[in-house]
Design an enzyme around this catalytic site. Structure first.
Site, PDB file in Angstrom:
ATOM      1  CG  ASP A  50      -1.936  -0.845   1.266  1.00 50.40           C
ATOM      2  OD1 ASP A  50      -2.060  -1.889   0.241  1.00 50.40           O
ATOM      3  OD2 ASP A  50      -2.972  -0.896   2.124  1.00 50.40           O
ATOM      4  CG  HIS A  53       2.063   0.074   4.619  1.00 53.66           C
ATOM      5  ND1 HIS A  53       2.011  -0.946   5.536  1.00 53.66           N
ATOM      6  CD2 HIS A  53       0.943   0.643   4.421  1.00 53.66           C
ATOM      7  CE1 HIS A  53       0.723  -0.746   5.875  1.00 53.66           C
ATOM      8  NE2 HIS A  53       0.116   0.083   5.260  1.00 53.66           N
TER       9      HIS A  53
END
Length: 281
Positions: free
Chosen positions: A98, A243
């Site tokens: 992400d 992430h």
């Protein structure tokens, strides 16, 4: 033979030769008009069927390959997904990443994924995409799946118009930058009740959550903690949260090779989220 007759024969010969050259330069199925507007190198390399060794007259050599569209099966449209039970109980797992594309970090993670022949699913933030379009293009070119992660990455509650803007604006830039259309949406922070998930579902997107987090946003944890979180919690059909953007992710980069190697040793095969959804029971 008179001079006039000789000249006429010369002209006829020249025209015949020119016609022969032109005919040989145009692949079957390509009109002379379209053929002559293309470089001869392209005409001579008209698409060929390797199985039959014949010219494929259906497509000109400059035909573009369609850009990927990440759709979801009907059973997942407008639904929230945390994990998937594969129909054949195959030991598969999906890495989701992400908040990018992000300078340096995304590049390093792409290199690691490529070296290990792993495809992941990246959820892009519109502002990050706007700042790093070339990284986004590389992700698509290397076969990774793409999802929408809003424009601003806001957690707060928002009205329908704002939610629509957050999602649609990002979707538009994804398409403008890479040609990709996606029905995968992930709400920032996993918040399901601030208006974003409701709008995504109204558009028949799948709201993709996760079943296992690396916890790589913990500012105090060391990379080995991320590795342990994933390797100890992994189960078939799980979606792993990691992430590449939103801050300094050097610890995630450091943990990624160990996570990949450890999961492979446990017998897992990596799939993208669209692939995982298609495998569902």
């Amino acid at each position: 033979m008179t001079d006039n007759s000789f000249k006429r024969q010369q002209i006829i010969s020249i025209v015949a030769i020119a016609s022969t050259i032109t005919a040989c330069s145009i692949a079957p199925g390509i009109s002379p008009q379209s053929g002559l507007n293309q470089p001869l190198s392209k005409i001579h390399t008209a698409l060929q069927d390797p199985g039959k060794g014949q010219i494929n007259a259906q497509l000109p050599p400059s035909a573009k390959v369609e850009n990927p569209t990440f759709t979801v099966p009907a059973k997942f449209q407008g639904k929230t997904v945390y994990k998937v039970q594969p129909s054949n109980n195959e030991k598969v797992i999906a890495l989701s990443i992400d908040d990018g594309p992000w300078p340096k970090t995304t590049l390093e993670m792409l290199d690691i994924l490529k070296q290990n022949d792993v495809k992941a699913t990246f959820f892009w933030v519109g502002q990050a995409l706007q700042a790093n379009p070339d990284l986004a293009k590389r992700e698509v070119a290397e076969g990774h799946a793409i999802g929408n992660h809003t424009w601003h990455h806001w957690y707060r509650r928002m009205d329908e118009a704002t939610a629509k803007s957050e999602i649609d604006r990002t979707a538009d830039l994804i398409y403008k930058t890479t040609g990709v259309k996606t029905s995968l949406f992930r709400p920032p922070g996993g918040f399901l009740n601030n208006g974003l998930a409701a709008y995504a579902k109204s558009q028949k997107d799948a709201v993709i959550m996760w079943s296992l987090t690396s916890a790589d946003t913990d500012p105090h944890a060391k990379p080995q903690a991320f590795v342990n979180n994933v390797l100890k919690g992994a189960k078939l059909g799980f979606i792993v949260l990691m992430h590449d953007g939103g801050g300094d992710r050097h610890r995630t980069v450091e943990a990624l090779p160990q996570i990949i190697n450890g999961l492979k040793q446990q017998g897992y095969r990596f799939v993208t989220i669209p692939e995982l959804l298609k495998m569902a029971q």
